[in-house]
Write a protein that holds these residues in place. Structure first.
Motif, mmCIF file in Angstrom:
data_model
loop_
_atom_site.group_PDB
_atom_site.id
_atom_site.type_symbol
_atom_site.label_atom_id
_atom_site.label_comp_id
_atom_site.label_asym_id
_atom_site.label_seq_id
_atom_site.Cartn_x
_atom_site.Cartn_y
_atom_site.Cartn_z
ATOM 1 N N GLY A 38 0.792 -1.228 0.000
ATOM 2 C CA GLY A 38 0.000 0.000 0.000
ATOM 3 C C GLY A 38 0.814 1.263 0.000
ATOM 4 O O GLY A 38 0.267 2.365 0.112
ATOM 5 N N LEU A 39 2.137 1.141 -0.109
ATOM 6 C CA LEU A 39 3.011 2.300 -0.168
ATOM 7 C C LEU A 39 3.135 2.783 -1.619
ATOM 8 O O LEU A 39 2.782 2.047 -2.549
ATOM 9 N N PRO A 40 3.637 3.997 -1.831
ATOM 10 C CA PRO A 40 3.816 4.461 -3.215
ATOM 11 C C PRO A 40 4.773 3.563 -3.973
ATOM 12 O O PRO A 40 5.667 2.936 -3.396
ATOM 13 N N ASP A 41 4.579 3.502 -5.283
ATOM 14 C CA ASP A 41 5.416 2.667 -6.134
ATOM 15 C C ASP A 41 6.859 3.171 -6.099
ATOM 16 O O ASP A 41 7.124 4.343 -6.337
ATOM 17 N N MET A 42 7.802 2.287 -5.776
ATOM 18 C CA MET A 42 9.216 2.648 -5.710
ATOM 19 C C MET A 42 10.006 1.972 -6.829
ATOM 20 O O MET A 42 11.219 1.770 -6.731
ATOM 21 N N GLY A 43 9.337 1.633 -7.907
ATOM 22 C CA GLY A 43 9.996 0.988 -9.033
ATOM 23 C C GLY A 43 9.826 -0.506 -8.982
ATOM 24 O O GLY A 43 9.222 -1.061 -8.061
ATOM 25 N N SER A 44 10.371 -1.164 -9.977
ATOM 26 C CA SER A 44 10.218 -2.614 -10.065
ATOM 27 C C SER A 44 11.035 -3.306 -8.983
ATOM 28 O O SER A 44 12.070 -2.811 -8.539
ATOM 29 N N GLY A 45 10.559 -4.428 -8.557
ATOM 30 C CA GLY A 45 11.292 -5.222 -7.577
ATOM 31 C C GLY A 45 10.773 -5.039 -6.169
ATOM 32 O O GLY A 45 9.853 -4.268 -5.890
ATOM 33 N N ILE A 46 11.396 -5.783 -5.269
ATOM 34 C CA ILE A 46 11.002 -5.768 -3.860
ATOM 35 C C ILE A 46 11.657 -4.584 -3.135
ATOM 36 O O ILE A 46 12.579 -3.954 -3.658
ATOM 37 N N MET A 47 11.152 -4.273 -1.932
ATOM 38 C CA MET A 47 11.792 -3.268 -1.099
ATOM 39 C C MET A 47 13.044 -3.865 -0.471
ATOM 40 O O MET A 47 12.986 -4.941 0.132
ATOM 41 N N ILE A 48 14.155 -3.143 -0.622
ATOM 42 C CA ILE A 48 15.394 -3.534 0.051
ATOM 43 C C ILE A 48 15.599 -2.565 1.201
ATOM 44 O O ILE A 48 15.836 -1.379 1.000
ATOM 45 N N LEU A 49 15.489 -3.069 2.419
ATOM 46 C CA LEU A 49 15.514 -2.220 3.603
ATOM 47 C C LEU A 49 16.941 -1.975 4.073
ATOM 48 O O LEU A 49 17.842 -2.785 3.832
ATOM 49 N N ASP A 50 17.132 -0.837 4.747
ATOM 50 C CA ASP A 50 18.415 -0.535 5.382
ATOM 51 C C ASP A 50 18.147 0.221 6.678
ATOM 52 O O ASP A 50 16.994 0.530 7.009
ATOM 53 N N ASP A 51 19.225 0.528 7.402
ATOM 54 C CA ASP A 51 19.051 1.132 8.720
ATOM 55 C C ASP A 51 18.658 2.607 8.674
ATOM 56 O O ASP A 51 18.628 3.270 9.710
ATOM 57 N N SER A 52 18.369 3.156 7.488
ATOM 58 C CA SER A 52 17.888 4.533 7.415
ATOM 59 C C SER A 52 16.502 4.668 8.043
ATOM 60 O O SER A 52 16.081 5.770 8.399
ATOM 61 N N LYS A 112 24.532 5.735 -3.530
ATOM 62 C CA LYS A 112 23.307 4.945 -3.519
ATOM 63 C C LYS A 112 22.259 5.685 -2.698
ATOM 64 O O LYS A 112 22.559 6.286 -1.665
ATOM 65 N N THR A 113 21.031 5.619 -3.168
ATOM 66 C CA THR A 113 19.922 6.243 -2.440
ATOM 67 C C THR A 113 19.443 5.314 -1.347
ATOM 68 O O THR A 113 19.128 4.148 -1.604
ATOM 69 N N SER A 114 19.389 5.807 -0.115
ATOM 70 C CA SER A 114 18.912 4.969 0.986
ATOM 71 C C SER A 114 17.425 4.681 0.835
ATOM 72 O O SER A 114 16.706 5.349 0.084
ATOM 73 N N PHE A 115 16.960 3.665 1.591
ATOM 74 C CA PHE A 115 15.561 3.287 1.489
ATOM 75 C C PHE A 115 14.643 4.425 1.901
ATOM 76 O O PHE A 115 13.662 4.727 1.213
ATOM 77 N N ILE A 116 14.926 5.107 3.015
ATOM 78 C CA ILE A 116 14.017 6.150 3.484
ATOM 79 C C ILE A 116 13.993 7.333 2.518
ATOM 80 O O ILE A 116 12.956 7.963 2.307
ATOM 81 N N THR A 117 15.161 7.614 1.903
ATOM 82 C CA THR A 117 15.199 8.687 0.900
ATOM 83 C C THR A 117 14.325 8.321 -0.289
ATOM 84 O O THR A 117 13.536 9.143 -0.781
ATOM 85 N N SER A 118 14.449 7.081 -0.757
ATOM 86 C CA SER A 118 13.628 6.624 -1.886
ATOM 87 C C SER A 118 12.151 6.651 -1.539
ATOM 88 O O SER A 118 11.316 7.055 -2.353
ATOM 89 N N LEU A 119 11.813 6.203 -0.308
ATOM 90 C CA LEU A 119 10.414 6.159 0.097
ATOM 91 C C LEU A 119 9.818 7.571 0.160
ATOM 92 O O LEU A 119 8.718 7.822 -0.343
ATOM 93 N N ARG A 120 10.548 8.484 0.776
ATOM 94 C CA ARG A 120 10.014 9.851 0.908
ATOM 95 C C ARG A 120 9.905 10.541 -0.452
ATOM 96 O O ARG A 120 8.954 11.290 -0.691
ATOM 97 N N LEU A 121 10.870 10.293 -1.326
ATOM 98 C CA LEU A 121 10.761 10.854 -2.680
ATOM 99 C C LEU A 121 9.582 10.250 -3.429
ATOM 100 O O LEU A 121 8.966 10.906 -4.268
ATOM 101 N N SER A 160 27.886 10.214 4.879
ATOM 102 C CA SER A 160 27.433 9.255 5.889
ATOM 103 C C SER A 160 26.960 7.945 5.277
ATOM 104 O O SER A 160 27.092 6.881 5.888
ATOM 105 N N TYR A 161 26.380 7.993 4.103
ATOM 106 C CA TYR A 161 25.761 6.794 3.546
ATOM 107 C C TYR A 161 26.382 6.344 2.224
ATOM 108 O O TYR A 161 25.916 5.396 1.612
ATOM 109 N N ASN A 162 27.425 7.032 1.764
ATOM 110 C CA ASN A 162 28.022 6.701 0.478
ATOM 111 C C ASN A 162 29.538 6.813 0.570
ATOM 112 O O ASN A 162 30.081 7.396 1.505
ATOM 113 N N LYS A 163 30.208 6.257 -0.413
ATOM 114 C CA LYS A 163 31.661 6.376 -0.503
ATOM 115 C C LYS A 163 31.973 7.665 -1.241
ATOM 116 O O LYS A 163 32.061 7.700 -2.475
ATOM 117 N N CYS A 164 32.106 8.716 -0.443
ATOM 118 C CA CYS A 164 32.247 10.046 -1.013
ATOM 119 C C CYS A 164 33.106 10.894 -0.084
ATOM 120 O O CYS A 164 32.986 10.801 1.139
#
Length: 777
Positions: free
Chosen positions: A125-139, A231-240, A373-377
């Motif tokens: 019931g969440l907004p569509d985040m593209g094809s595939g399953i949700m991959i969760l992270d500690d965000s 890489k975009t974290s899960f919470i960033t992708s979800l909120r976008l 914090s979340y990427n190799k940068c």
């Protein structure tokens, strides 16, 4: 503007505030809630950890996964291709209901047992985040295997959509909304604290330099980063996804997320190939001309400040070195520049033109935190910046005046607290008044009324007691009021003269203007999207519209049509002015017993008299109007105060035929000429005056206005007024005519004697004799 509860929690602690309270507060402070929705994850959907993943023995597109769901390790068949990249996923366990008719049960897929389902966002019931399953992270928080996903508030979030007025560009970000909500709920804002990286960094000034040319109307801040992977974290992708802005590129997602969070405009330039050795420097040149600021990077036009970015310069996830830019420009300067230059804009112009966040350091700092914090940068040390020195806007506020405007006594301390909470600064304070420094993000605040509106929305309009209106009459006579009364008087006199008022569009048919030799608006200034095909340009005369109205009335079998309109016309430069236009067509009066049912048609004399009864005295001179509506032999210029202010004419026969009209007369007069002039009072003589008729024979082609001008220039003290009463021509006079002028002669000091009258008459006769060869008849 779309926000979420947990997103707001970055800046303000609303954990103890209910959704109902948020709804009421937003509406109270002027951020109207259009929609509010809480997402609930079905019970039984838990955090799962993938222990192993291998291909299904009988299906290439299916994967056989061993997943730890806390209470046990289950075998689950999954058809999503991205499951091979996942460690933590959302698992719907046996017995979970994902819908009324959708319950998870043990099953076999291609002969293999499957005890559960790995879920995608849309399946929960969440907004569509593209094809595939949700991959969760500690965000979303610490991931605990077997814990219900609904217990993670960042996932089971409340999404609120706000309707913002055009002036509230400061609330086009989570931070901006939190700032207003902080004042409305009286909860302090949190400051975002970031821990800087321990990695030794190279100074930015060693690899980049900033140059300026001209006066820069804006602020800019630059930083540079080496990016190994992103890489975009899960919470960033979800909120976008909540705000419908999720993109395929991870860097674009992080920039969009930063701008939506902080309100700071961020652009990213691909600098991957700019540094070829240690001695090279990236050169950023900021050029300003005619309020247009262009940013060039290594001599290439890369963007226009606040307007757009060259697509070739945009960095993406594959860029290994990226130059980040935070910018601010005052909206009014930007809008005027874009409209005057007709510039193409990109999606960020919507934010910059309504007012973005001027705290550029906050935006750059937040982006740095996300990337490191979340990427190799790794960012270079320091910043390159241009800070516009803007003179602060200070408004003097009187707390008593504010209370009067609101209709409720507001304590001065409350006013100061509210303004401070909204980001305003008290510049100075006295007993009766204080200066308020308007923050740069509120460019729309201009006066004490705007300040009062800010106070009202925080207090809450429902908390202000209803009181009857108190009317205080104030003298407000000005040019607008005078113009209104003149128009009202004109309308009343025109109606009494049997005219009806017409109201038409300020548009007309361009082909008719050209056909009848009226000027037309310059093409570059003309309207782009006409409302209809026959109303395709701004009118340069009202007469075309009136003639069309007469034509329609004729089709309804009307035999006498008299119309007038007071309205605006335009010249070729699209400069407007007001005119008074009239048209009279057909019979001069209604059919009656008096005229035996056969009234005569309107003629020049009757039309002129009717016009005089409406606008007062005027003179007529030989016509100079060049349009094709006027009759070549029955037209004249209208003269008021010795100035040509319009024309009167019989409608040209060919035009009358075009419109299918009987005999018709028209007039159009500048409205400004009809405005009453100030007249100084003068004494009235108590002595009797004398009327004297003077009949002269002069050239038949000599217009009366020349005779009148010659008499006026004499400035005879006893001559109070004069006017023509008769013109006579016959064969005996040949090329001459007889003109009779009635003179009114009066003295202010004594009773007139015969010699006084004779002297005045003699002087007039001698002058006209010398100038025009006039003789007494």
């Amino acid at each position: 503007m779309i926000i979420t509860r947990t997103w707001l929690n970055n800046f303000i602690d609303i954990s103890g505030v209910s959704n109902e309270k948020l709804y009421e507060t937003f509406n109270s402070i002027g951020l109207e809630v259009d929609n509010i929705k809480t997402y609930n994850i079905p019970k039984g959907v838990v955090i799962g950890k993938i222990i192993s993943c291998q291909k299904h023995p009988d299906a290439d597109k299916l994967s056989l996964c061993q997943i730890d769901i806390g209470s046990s390790v289950e075998q689950i068949v999954c058809g999503a291709s991205n499951v091979v990249d996942a460690e933590f996923v959302a698992v719907a366990t046996i017995g979970t209901k994902l819908g009324e008719n959708f319950e998870i049960k043990p099953t076999k897929l291609r002969g293999v047992d499957s005890n559960g389902m790995v879920c995608s966002a849309s399946e929960l019931g969440l907004p569509d985040m593209g094809s595939g399953i949700m991959i969760l992270d500690d965000s979303i928080g610490k991931l605990i295997v077997g814990k219900d996903l609904n217990d993670y508030p960042k996932v089971a979030d409340t999404v609120i959509e706000l309707e913002l007025t055009a002036n509230r560009g400061d609330c086009l970000s989570i931070y901006g909304v939190a700032r207003d909500l902080s004042a409305g709920l009286d909860i302090p804002l949190n400051s975002l604290e970031y821990e800087s990286s321990d990695i030794v960094k190279i100074g930015l000034a060693r690899v980049a330099e900033l140059k300026t040319t001209g006066v820069i109307n804006g602020s800019l801040r630059y930083t540079l980063a080496d990016i190994e992977s992103i890489k975009t974290s899960f919470i960033t992708s979800l909120r976008l996804s909540f705000i419908e802005q999720l993109q395929d590129d991870d860097l674009a997602n992080l920039i969009k997320y930063t701008t939506h969070t902080t309100g700071v405009i961020i652009r990213a330039y691909n600098a991957s190939n700019m540094l070829t050795n240690e001695e090279d420097k990236i050169t950023i040149t900021v050029l300003s001309r005619d309020n247009i600021t262009t940013i060039q990077i290594d001599g290439i036009d890369s963007s226009i400040l606040g307007v757009s970015q060259n697509s070739d310069s945009i960095a993406d996830s594959n860029s290994t070195k990226v130059l980040f830019e935070a910018s601010y420009i005052e909206p009014n300067i930007l809008i005027n520049a874009v409209s005057s230059k007709n510039l193409d804009t990109d999606e960020l112009y919507y934010n910059t033109s309504r007012g973005s966040e001027p705290d550029l350091f906050m935006g750059i700092k937040y982006l740095t935190y996300l990337l490191e914090s979340y990427n190799k940068c790794n960012f270079f040390d320091g910043y390159l910046s241009i800070e516009e020195d803007i003179e602060p806007k200070i408004i003097t506020v009187n707390d008593k005046e504010v209370s009067e405007l609101i209709g409720k006594d507001i304590e001065k301390s409350d006013i100061l607290n509210i303004l401070t909470a909204l980001g305003f600064r008290v510049h100075s304070s006295a007993e009766d008044a204080f200066g308020v420094m308007v923050p740069q993000f509120r460019h729309d605040i201009e006066n004490i009324q705007d300040i009062t509106e800010e106070i009202v929305r925080i207090i809450g309009i429902n908390n202000i007691e209803n009181k009857p209106l108190k009317f205080i009459e104030v003298q407000r006579i000005n040019s607008t009021v005078k113009s209104y009364y003149v128009k009202k008087a004109l309308r009343e006199r025109a109606i009494s003269a049997s005219f009806f008022e017409s109201i038409s569009y300020a548009f007309t048919d361009k082909s008719l203007l050209e056909k009848y030799n009226f000027p037309t608006i310059k093409e570059e200034l003309d309207i782009i999207n006409p409302i209809t095909e026959d109303l395709n340009t701004l009118r340069t005369t009202i007469l075309i519209n009136l003639l069309n109205a007469v034509k329609r009335n004729i089709s309804y079998s009307k035999k006498s049509i008299a119309l007038f309109e007071i309205g605006t016309i335009f010249n070729r430069e699209r400069k407007e002015r007001e005119v008074f236009s009239l048209v009279f067509s057909g019979q001069r009066e209604k059919e009656s017993v008096i005229n035996s049912g056969k009234p005569k048609n309107i003629d020049f004399e009757i039309f002129t008299r009717k016009l005089s009864s409406i606008i007062g005295d005027f003179d007529l001179r030989a016509g100079t109007e060049q349009n094709s509506l006027v009759h070549p032999y029955q037209s004249a210029d209208i003269i008021i105060d010795n100035e040509v202010c319009g024309f009167i004419s019989k409608l040209h026969p060919t035009v009358a035929e075009d419109f299918g009209l009987p005999e018709t007369f028209i007039a159009e007069i500048s409205f400004n000429a009809l405005l009453p002039k100030h007249i100084n009072a003068s004494s009235i003589s108590k002595f009797q005056g004398v009327y004297k008729d003077l009949s002269l024979v002069l050239d038949k082609n000599l217009p009366y206005n020349q005779v009148a001008t010659a008499i006026k220039l004499l400035e005879l003290p006893l001559l109070k007024k004069f006017y023509p009463i008769d013109i006579y021509e016959d064969e005996t006079l040949e090329n001459q005519k007889s003109l009779t002028i009635r003179l009114f002669i009066q003295s202010m000091e004594r009773t007139l004697e015969d010699k006084d009258i004779e002297e005045s008459v003699f002087e007039i006769v001698e002058t006209l004799k010398k100038q025009y060869g006039a003789t007494l008849r």
